[in-house]
Scaffold this motif. Structure first.
Motif, PDB file in Angstrom:
ATOM      1  N   GLU A 182     -17.522   2.519  -2.481  1.00 29.06           N
ATOM      2  CA  GLU A 182     -17.877   1.488  -3.460  1.00 29.06           C
ATOM      3  C   GLU A 182     -18.619   2.069  -4.666  1.00 29.06           C
ATOM      4  N   THR A 183     -19.361   3.168  -4.426  1.00 29.37           N
ATOM      5  CA  THR A 183     -20.154   3.749  -5.515  1.00 29.37           C
ATOM      6  C   THR A 183     -19.284   4.188  -6.685  1.00 29.37           C
ATOM      7  N   PHE A 184     -18.043   4.643  -6.379  1.00 26.90           N
ATOM      8  CA  PHE A 184     -17.141   5.041  -7.461  1.00 26.90           C
ATOM      9  C   PHE A 184     -16.836   3.827  -8.347  1.00 26.90           C
ATOM     10  N   TRP A 185     -16.490   2.710  -7.704  1.00 24.47           N
ATOM     11  CA  TRP A 185     -16.119   1.509  -8.461  1.00 24.47           C
ATOM     12  C   TRP A 185     -17.317   0.945  -9.217  1.00 24.47           C
ATOM     13  N   GLU A 186     -18.518   1.147  -8.644  1.00 21.98           N
ATOM     14  CA  GLU A 186     -19.726   0.676  -9.334  1.00 21.98           C
ATOM     15  C   GLU A 186     -19.884   1.371 -10.688  1.00 21.98           C
ATOM     16  N   LYS A 187     -19.393   2.616 -10.760  1.00 26.54           N
ATOM     17  CA  LYS A 187     -19.458   3.339 -12.039  1.00 26.54           C
ATOM     18  C   LYS A 187     -18.677   2.585 -13.112  1.00 26.54           C
TER      19      LYS A 187
ATOM     20  N   LEU B 270       0.839  -1.208   0.000  1.00 27.37           N
ATOM     21  CA  LEU B 270       0.000   0.000   0.000  1.00 27.37           C
ATOM     22  C   LEU B 270       0.868   1.249   0.000  1.00 27.37           C
ATOM     23  N   ILE B 271       1.955   1.222   0.786  1.00 32.43           N
ATOM     24  CA  ILE B 271       2.847   2.384   0.826  1.00 32.43           C
ATOM     25  C   ILE B 271       3.532   2.559  -0.531  1.00 32.43           C
ATOM     26  N   ALA B 272       4.008   1.450  -1.092  1.00 35.17           N
ATOM     27  CA  ALA B 272       4.695   1.535  -2.387  1.00 35.17           C
ATOM     28  C   ALA B 272       3.765   2.081  -3.469  1.00 35.17           C
ATOM     29  N   ASN B 273       2.494   1.722  -3.392  1.00 34.77           N
ATOM     30  CA  ASN B 273       1.548   2.177  -4.414  1.00 34.77           C
ATOM     31  C   ASN B 273       0.844   3.475  -4.034  1.00 34.77           C
ATOM     32  N   ASP B 274       1.196   4.028  -2.886  1.00 33.01           N
ATOM     33  CA  ASP B 274       0.650   5.311  -2.429  1.00 33.01           C
ATOM     34  C   ASP B 274      -0.880   5.285  -2.388  1.00 33.01           C
ATOM     35  N   ILE B 275      -1.398   4.186  -1.839  1.00 35.55           N
ATOM     36  CA  ILE B 275      -2.856   4.018  -1.864  1.00 35.55           C
ATOM     37  C   ILE B 275      -3.339   3.624  -0.464  1.00 35.55           C
ATOM     38  N   SER B 276      -4.618   3.885  -0.178  1.00 38.15           N
ATOM     39  CA  SER B 276      -5.114   3.541   1.154  1.00 38.15           C
ATOM     40  C   SER B 276      -5.777   2.166   1.129  1.00 38.15           C
ATOM     41  N   LYS B 277      -5.788   1.534   2.299  1.00 32.35           N
ATOM     42  CA  LYS B 277      -6.380   0.209   2.407  1.00 32.35           C
ATOM     43  C   LYS B 277      -7.880   0.271   2.104  1.00 32.35           C
ATOM     44  N   GLN B 278      -8.471   1.386   2.547  1.00 30.69           N
ATOM     45  CA  GLN B 278      -9.915   1.547   2.366  1.00 30.69           C
ATOM     46  C   GLN B 278     -10.310   1.526   0.879  1.00 30.69           C
ATOM     47  N   ALA B 279      -9.486   2.192   0.055  1.00 35.10           N
ATOM     48  CA  ALA B 279      -9.778   2.224  -1.384  1.00 35.10           C
ATOM     49  C   ALA B 279      -9.729   0.807  -1.959  1.00 35.10           C
ATOM     50  N   ILE B 280      -8.738   0.032  -1.531  1.00 29.68           N
ATOM     51  CA  ILE B 280      -8.597  -1.332  -2.063  1.00 29.68           C
ATOM     52  C   ILE B 280      -9.730  -2.224  -1.550  1.00 29.68           C
ATOM     53  N   GLU B 281     -10.132  -2.022  -0.291  1.00 28.83           N
ATOM     54  CA  GLU B 281     -11.238  -2.828   0.235  1.00 28.83           C
ATOM     55  C   GLU B 281     -12.531  -2.563  -0.525  1.00 28.83           C
ATOM     56  N   SER B 282     -12.819  -1.272  -0.807  1.00 33.66           N
ATOM     57  CA  SER B 282     -14.033  -0.943  -1.567  1.00 33.66           C
ATOM     58  C   SER B 282     -13.964  -1.517  -2.973  1.00 33.66           C
ATOM     59  N   LEU B 283     -12.780  -1.410  -3.564  1.00 34.92           N
ATOM     60  CA  LEU B 283     -12.583  -1.950  -4.914  1.00 34.92           C
ATOM     61  C   LEU B 283     -12.890  -3.447  -4.939  1.00 34.92           C
ATOM     62  N   MET B 284     -12.341  -4.169  -3.959  1.00 37.19           N
ATOM     63  CA  MET B 284     -12.508  -5.615  -3.952  1.00 37.19           C
ATOM     64  C   MET B 284     -13.943  -6.031  -3.639  1.00 37.19           C
ATOM     65  N   LYS B 285     -14.616  -5.206  -2.845  1.00 32.23           N
ATOM     66  CA  LYS B 285     -16.037  -5.483  -2.576  1.00 32.23           C
ATOM     67  C   LYS B 285     -16.823  -5.373  -3.876  1.00 32.23           C
ATOM     68  N   ALA B 286     -16.530  -4.315  -4.635  1.00 30.36           N
ATOM     69  CA  ALA B 286     -17.232  -4.113  -5.912  1.00 30.36           C
ATOM     70  C   ALA B 286     -16.955  -5.277  -6.860  1.00 30.36           C
ATOM     71  N   ILE B 287     -15.733  -5.775  -6.838  1.00 30.51           N
ATOM     72  CA  ILE B 287     -15.381  -6.905  -7.710  1.00 30.51           C
ATOM     73  C   ILE B 287     -16.208  -8.132  -7.330  1.00 30.51           C
ATOM     74  N   GLU B 288     -16.219  -8.441  -6.047  1.00 25.58           N
ATOM     75  CA  GLU B 288     -16.908  -9.651  -5.626  1.00 25.58           C
ATOM     76  C   GLU B 288     -18.416  -9.561  -5.894  1.00 25.58           C
ATOM     77  N   LYS B 289     -18.944  -8.365  -5.640  1.00 27.09           N
ATOM     78  CA  LYS B 289     -20.375  -8.170  -5.843  1.00 27.09           C
ATOM     79  C   LYS B 289     -20.755  -8.329  -7.317  1.00 27.09           C
ATOM     80  N   ASN B 290     -19.829  -7.928  -8.194  1.00 21.74           N
ATOM     81  CA  ASN B 290     -20.141  -7.933  -9.622  1.00 21.74           C
ATOM     82  C   ASN B 290     -19.593  -9.142 -10.370  1.00 21.74           C
TER      83      ASN B 290
END
Ligand SMILES: [Zn+2]
Length: 592
Positions: free
Chosen positions: A571-576, A250-270
Motif C-alpha cells: 500500500e505504501t507504493f500507492w500512497e506515494k 488478472l491473467i490478461a493484465n499480467d498483474i497479481s491480485k495482491q497488487a490490485i487489493e493494495s491499490l483498492m485499499k489505498a483508494i478507499e482510504k484516500n
C-alpha cells in the motif's frame, strides 16, 4: 488545411497505390498459410532452437506487413468517407482475421508443449521470449479443447454479444426532447452527452435528468442483461477453472491480485482526499456543493488562451526535454516527420489515439486540434504513448510489445504531468494556474476514484450472486449508490435518477470483458506514484522510467517495479501516488 498538421502515411509503405497494397495483404495471407503448413501439428516435437526460429518467423511475418496494414487503417481513420480508404480498411480487417485464424494453432500447441516441458522457458535460446512464453503457460490450465472453444465463441455471438448489441442499439436509436435556449429540440444520445459539458448549469442538469430517467424506465431490460452476463461469467469461471471471478482479468493484465487489493485499499482510504478536491472545485464554481452534473464541468470565467500548432509543438517538446533530452528529440521528430494528424476535417474519426509502428520504431498520432489547452494535454498524452513505442520497439521482440492495460498509460499520463509542470512554471495569473490544476485533477479524480466505484459494484455483483441474491433493477441501483458513496461520501448532490448510471456502460454487457475497470485506476495512481518518485529522486529516476517503458511486456509490472526498487503489492507504493495528488490539491487550494 495546414500541411504541417496532416500526417504523412507514405512512410509506412514502399508504394501507396491501392493495387500494390492489396497485393501485400494477399501476400500476408499466403505467408501465414506457409507458416501454418510448416508448423501446425509439429510444435510438440520442436527442439528449442527450432522453437526460437519459429517465434522469430512469427514476429517477422507480422513486422513485414505491419506498415501496409497500418496504412489501410490510418487512412480510413483520417477519412472514413473516402472510397479507397473504405475498401482498404475492409481488406485489412479481413486479412487480420484470416491470418489470426491461420495462426491460432500456435498458442494452443505451444501451451501443450510448455506444460509438458516447462523447463524450455528458461532455455537461453528463447531468453528474449521468456515472459511471452510464461504468459502462454499461465493461460494453459484455463484453456478448453478446440471444439469447446469454438462452441463458446458461437454461444457468445448470439448470447452476451446480443445483449451488448441491444444496449448499443438502445443508446443509438433513442431520442430525447429537451429545451435549449427557449427552443424544443429532439436530440440523439450522442448529442445529449455533449450537453454534459455545457457551461449552462441548468442545461447540464436537465440533459442528465432526461437521459437517466429514460434509462431507468427500462430497468427490467438492464437488470436482466446484467444478470445473464454475470451468471454466464460465473459458469465460465467454473468451466475454465478460474478460482475467482477476477482471475481471467488478472491473467490478461499480467498483474497479481495482491497488487490490485493494495491499490483498492489505498483508494478507499484516500476517498476523503478526493472529497476535499470536490469541495474545492465547488468553491471555484461558486457553489455550496457540487452536483453530479458539475463533476467534469468547466470552471466559470476561465482564460481561453489559444495555442497555435507551432506553439503547442514548442511547449510539448520543451516539457519532455526537461525530463530527458533523447525523449525530447523523439517528440520533436514526431512533428518533423509529420506523424501527427491534428487537422480538423469532415470524415475524420473523432477523439484521439496513438498507433505504434513497431517495424518503423515510431508511431502515428491522430487528434482534432482546436488550439485549446485541453488539446495540448491530449497531444502530450498521445505523444507519451508514442515515446513508449519508441522505447519498446527498440528494445524488444514483437512478442514483448503486447502492452497490458495497467502499463499502457504510463508514458501518456506521465507526459501530461510533465506538460502540467512546464505550463505551471510559466503562467502568470491565478486563473491560469487553476485551469491547469483542474485539468489534471479532474482526470485523476475520474480515473482513480469514480472508476473505482464501478470496480466496487462489480465485486458486489458477484458476491451477491454467489450468495443466491436475485438482482433486479432496484437492487443493482442500490448497490451502485452504495459503491459511489464509498468514494464520494457526501461531497456531491446526486440527481435521484443517477442511480441508473450503471445501465449506460457498454462494457458491462460485453463478452469476456469482466473486471475491466481497475486498470484505469492502476494506470492513474501508478503514474502519480512514479511522478512522485521522479520529484524525490530527480535525474536518477529518468533511466528507471525509460526502463519501464522499454520493457514493453517482457516482464510483469510487479516484477519490473520490484527490480527498480518499488513494490506495487504494498500500500505504501500507492500512497506515494496519493501524496502527489494531495500536493496538486494543496496547490489548487492555495489559489483561493
Ligand atoms: Zn491513452
Amino acid at each position: 488545411m495546414t500541411e504541417e498538421m496532416v500526417w504523412d502515411l507514405s512512410q509506412l509503405v514502399e508504394r501507396t497505390d491501392s493495387a500494390w497494397i492489396q497485393r501485400q495483404l494477399k501476400l500476408m495471407v499466403t505467408e501465414a498459410e506457409k507458416f501454418r503448413d510448416k508448423y501446425r501439428g509439429k510444435i510438440a516435437g520442436l527442439e528449442v532452437k527450432s522453437l526460437a526460429e519459429m517465434l522469430e518467423a512469427k514476429d517477422g511475418l507480422y513486422l513485414r506487413f505491419e506498415g501496409a496494414l497500418m496504412y489501410c487503417f490510418l487512412m480510413y481513420y483520417a477519412d472514413s468517407t473516402d472510397a479507397v480508404a473504405k475498401q482498404l480498411n475492409e481488406a485489412a480487417r479481413k486479412t487480420i482475421a484470416t491470418v489470426g485464424q491461420e495462426m491460432a494453432f500456435m498458442d494452443i500447441e505451444l501451451g501443450k508443449l510448455l506444460s509438458e516441458k516447462p523447463s524450455l522457458i528458461n532455455s537461453p535460446a528463447v531468453a528474449e521470449y521468456k515472459h511471452y512464453l510464461e504468459r502462454i503457460l499461465r493461460r494453459v490450465p484455463h484453456m478448453l479443447s478446440e471444439t469447446e472453444e469454438r462452441l463458446l465463441i458461437l454461444k457468445d455471438k448470439n448470447g452476451i454479444s446480443a445483449w451488448e448489441m441491444l444496449q448499443s442499439d438502445w443508446l443509438s436509436t433513442r431520442t430525447f426532447d429537451i429545451e435549449i435556449e427557449g427552443e424544443m429540440k429532439t436530440l440523439p444520445y450522442g448529442k445529449m452527452v455533449g450537453l454534459y459539458q455545457s457551461p449552462n448549469r441548468d442545461l447540464r442538469r436537465r440533459a442528465r435528468q432526461k437521459v437517466y430517467e429514460n434509462l431507468g424506465k427500462d430497468k427490467i431490460v438492464w437488470a436482466s442483461a446484467l444478470r445473464s452476463v454475470c451468471e454466464d461469467h460465473i459458469q465460465m469461471c467454473k468451466l475454465r477453472k478460474y478460482p475467482d471471478p477476477m482471475t481471467q482479468s488478472l491473467i490478461a493484465n499480467d498483474i497479481s491480485k495482491q497488487a490490485i487489493e493494495s491499490l483498492m485499499k489505498a483508494i478507499e482510504k484516500n476517498a476523503v482526499l478526493y472529497q476535499r478536491y470536490l469541495r474545492i472545485k465547488a468553491k471555484l464554481m461558486g457553489l455550496p456543493k457540487l452536483a453530479n452534473y458539475d463533476l467534469t464541468a468547466p470552471l466559470p470565467e476561465m482564460p481561453d488562451k489559444k495555442y497555435s500548432w507551432k506553439e503547442a509543438r514548442q511547449e510539448i517538446v520543451t516539457a519532455y526535454t526537461g525530463f530527458d533530452g533523447e525523449i525530447g528529440r523523439w517528440i520533436d521528430e514526431m512533428f518533423a516527420r509529420h506523424h501527427i494528424d491534428g487537422d480538423i476535417r469532415k470524415g475524420k474519426t473523432a477523439g484521439a489515439f496513438c498507433s505504434s509502428w513497431i517495424a518503423g520504431k515510431s508511431a502515428y498520432v491522430l487528434q482534432s486540434f482546436n488550439n485549446r489547452m485541453g488539446d495540448l494535454f491530449t497531444q502530450a498524452h498521445e505523444l507519451g504513448h508514442a515515446i513508449h513505442a519508441y522505447l519498446y520497439s527498440r528494445a524488444q521482440k514483437l512478442g514483448n510489445c503486447e502492452i497490458g492495460s495497467c502499463i499502457a498509460e504510463t508514458g501518456s499520463i506521465f507526459g501530461e504531468l510533465l506538460l502540467a509542470e512546464h505550463l505551471l512554471s510559466k503562467i502568470k495569473t491565478k486563473k491560469e494556474r487553476q485551469a491547469i490544476l483542474v485539468q489534471i485533477l479532474d482526470e485523476f479524480g475520474i480515473a482513480a476514484f469514480q472508476v473505482s466505484a464501478r470496480f466496487f459494484l462489480e465485486k458486489e455483483l458477484y458476491s451477491s450472486i454467489e450468495q443466491g441474491k436475485f438482482l433486479d433493477g432496484e437492487t443493482v441501483a442500490k448497490m451502485w449508490v452504495a459503491a459511489r458513496d464509498r468514494i464520494c461520501g457526501d461531497a456531491i448532490d446526486w440527481l435521484d435518477v443517477m442511480k441508473w448510471e450503471w445501465t449506460k456502460s457498454p462494457h458491462y454487457y460485453m463478452a469476456n470483458y469482466r473486471f475491466y475497470n481497475y486498470p484505469y485506476v492502476f494506470a492513474q495512481l501508478f503514474v502519480y506514484a512514479l511522478y512522485r518518485l521522479y520529484k524525490e529522486q530527480g535525474k536518477d529516476f529518468v533511466p528507471k522510467l525509460k526502463r519501464i517503458l522499454a520493457a514493453g511486456s517482457s516482464e510483469s509490472p510487479t516484477k519490473l517495479s520490484a527490480e527498480l526498487g518499488f513494490d506495487i503489492t504494498a500500500e505504501t507504493f500507492w500512497e506515494k501516488g496519493m501524496k502527489q495528488a494531495e500536493q496538486f490539491i494543496t496547490m489548487l487550494e492555495g489559489t483561493i
